[in-house]
Design a protein around this motif. Sequence first.
Motif, mmCIF file in Angstrom:
data_model
loop_
_atom_site.group_PDB
_atom_site.id
_atom_site.type_symbol
_atom_site.label_atom_id
_atom_site.label_comp_id
_atom_site.label_asym_id
_atom_site.label_seq_id
_atom_site.Cartn_x
_atom_site.Cartn_y
_atom_site.Cartn_z
ATOM 1 N N ARG A 86 -1.465 -0.745 -9.807
ATOM 2 C CA ARG A 86 -1.979 0.537 -9.234
ATOM 3 C C ARG A 86 -3.467 0.333 -8.870
ATOM 4 O O ARG A 86 -3.931 1.518 -9.469
ATOM 5 C CB ARG A 86 -1.140 1.840 -8.407
ATOM 6 C CG ARG A 86 -0.058 0.920 -8.777
ATOM 7 C CD ARG A 86 1.077 2.246 -8.688
ATOM 8 N NE ARG A 86 1.563 3.145 -7.655
ATOM 9 C CZ ARG A 86 2.453 2.700 -6.453
ATOM 10 N NH1 ARG A 86 3.060 2.250 -7.322
ATOM 11 N NH2 ARG A 86 2.466 4.120 -5.911
ATOM 12 N N TYR A 117 0.471 -1.216 -0.091
ATOM 13 C CA TYR A 117 -0.329 0.240 -0.038
ATOM 14 C C TYR A 117 0.852 1.736 -0.191
ATOM 15 O O TYR A 117 1.924 1.648 1.173
ATOM 16 C CB TYR A 117 -1.168 -0.202 1.387
ATOM 17 C CG TYR A 117 -1.875 1.557 1.371
ATOM 18 C CD1 TYR A 117 -2.133 1.854 0.847
ATOM 19 C CD2 TYR A 117 -1.407 2.179 2.214
ATOM 20 C CE1 TYR A 117 -3.441 3.036 0.699
ATOM 21 C CE2 TYR A 117 -1.847 3.562 2.366
ATOM 22 C CZ TYR A 117 -3.414 3.556 1.150
ATOM 23 O OH TYR A 117 -4.243 4.865 1.710
ATOM 24 N N ASP A 118 1.026 1.946 -0.781
ATOM 25 C CA ASP A 118 1.611 3.272 -1.195
ATOM 26 C C ASP A 118 0.534 4.634 -0.277
ATOM 27 O O ASP A 118 -0.396 5.209 -0.848
ATOM 28 C CB ASP A 118 1.621 3.345 -2.879
ATOM 29 C CG ASP A 118 3.353 4.572 -3.185
ATOM 30 O OD1 ASP A 118 2.797 6.221 -2.086
ATOM 31 O OD2 ASP A 118 2.866 4.947 -3.685
ATOM 32 N N GLU A 119 1.340 4.952 0.940
ATOM 33 C CA GLU A 119 0.389 5.941 1.392
ATOM 34 C C GLU A 119 0.472 7.698 0.874
ATOM 35 O O GLU A 119 -0.545 8.141 0.601
ATOM 36 C CB GLU A 119 1.275 6.016 2.996
ATOM 37 C CG GLU A 119 0.946 5.135 3.496
ATOM 38 C CD GLU A 119 1.383 4.883 5.467
ATOM 39 O OE1 GLU A 119 1.647 6.016 5.690
ATOM 40 O OE2 GLU A 119 1.758 3.764 5.779
ATOM 41 N N GLU A 120 1.770 7.530 -0.198
ATOM 42 C CA GLU A 120 1.501 9.095 -0.958
ATOM 43 C C GLU A 120 0.375 9.143 -1.758
ATOM 44 O O GLU A 120 0.033 10.156 -1.428
ATOM 45 C CB GLU A 120 3.249 9.776 -1.328
ATOM 46 C CG GLU A 120 4.176 8.769 -0.727
ATOM 47 C CD GLU A 120 5.638 9.564 -0.590
ATOM 48 O OE1 GLU A 120 5.122 10.179 -2.080
ATOM 49 O OE2 GLU A 120 6.491 9.029 -0.342
ATOM 50 N N THR A 121 0.143 7.966 -2.050
ATOM 51 C CA THR A 121 -0.680 7.805 -3.239
ATOM 52 C C THR A 121 -2.131 7.353 -3.211
ATOM 53 O O THR A 121 -2.661 7.357 -3.427
ATOM 54 C CB THR A 121 -0.260 7.207 -4.927
ATOM 55 O OG1 THR A 121 0.080 5.830 -4.271
ATOM 56 C CG2 THR A 121 1.547 7.775 -4.915
ATOM 57 N N ASN A 122 -1.746 6.870 -1.664
ATOM 58 C CA ASN A 122 -3.275 6.091 -1.619
ATOM 59 C C ASN A 122 -3.806 4.971 -2.457
ATOM 60 O O ASN A 122 -5.087 5.401 -2.668
ATOM 61 C CB ASN A 122 -4.094 7.056 -1.254
ATOM 62 C CG ASN A 122 -5.613 6.397 -0.722
ATOM 63 O OD1 ASN A 122 -5.593 5.712 0.185
ATOM 64 N ND2 ASN A 122 -6.451 6.754 -1.006
ATOM 65 N N GLU A 123 -2.529 4.167 -2.339
ATOM 66 C CA GLU A 123 -2.891 3.107 -3.356
ATOM 67 C C GLU A 123 -2.536 1.827 -2.882
ATOM 68 O O GLU A 123 -1.137 1.746 -2.786
ATOM 69 C CB GLU A 123 -2.466 3.424 -4.602
ATOM 70 C CG GLU A 123 -2.945 5.155 -5.774
ATOM 71 C CD GLU A 123 -1.780 4.845 -7.379
ATOM 72 O OE1 GLU A 123 -2.084 5.678 -8.217
ATOM 73 O OE2 GLU A 123 -0.794 5.173 -7.335
#
Length: 188
Positions: free
Chosen positions: A187, A68-74
């Motif tokens: 993503r 989970y990419d917290e920066e992009t919320n993906e």
Amino acid sequence: MRSNKKELSPEQREELLGALKDRFEKNMHRHKGLEWGQAQAKLEANPEKLWSLSEMERTEGEPDVVAYDEETNEFIFCDCSKESPKGRRSVCYDREALESRKKNKPENNAIDMATAMGVELLTEEQYRELQKLENFDMKTSSWIQTPSDIRELGGAIFCDYRYGQVFVYHNGAESYYGARGFRGSLRV
């Protein structure tokens, strides 16, 4: 029969979401601390991504959440089949490589297939991260994104996992083998 639209019927959507949820719950080591409900909500809001996951599933990639990419919320889905997906093997690297073959051409190439599916080939870094979750490609290999300087010289790179290590190799981009395919990343 599949239509040209990149959307699933309600029945296909429910079947796929059920399969993805089951896989998610059976493989919690791939996505510690993440909840299926949040991933499902993102998928339901992005039907074209759900279609891409259905293509990953159809070609036997067994997609699952791997990060989970917290920066992009993906949420990041990746093919988690033990070996390179069966429905994507025996392909050369890209269209240029396919067109350069004079005889014994493969039916397709990894880059065009990935683009048509709406996914990306893994990078070397992503491939190495995937191998930290569990061991994949112990009998097969997978094309990965090839740097342009290597590709301009006619080569392409692929990876596999042997002897407790990730190996990165090179081949002519026009080569293809029954045990080499590609893994996709999506993503959402």
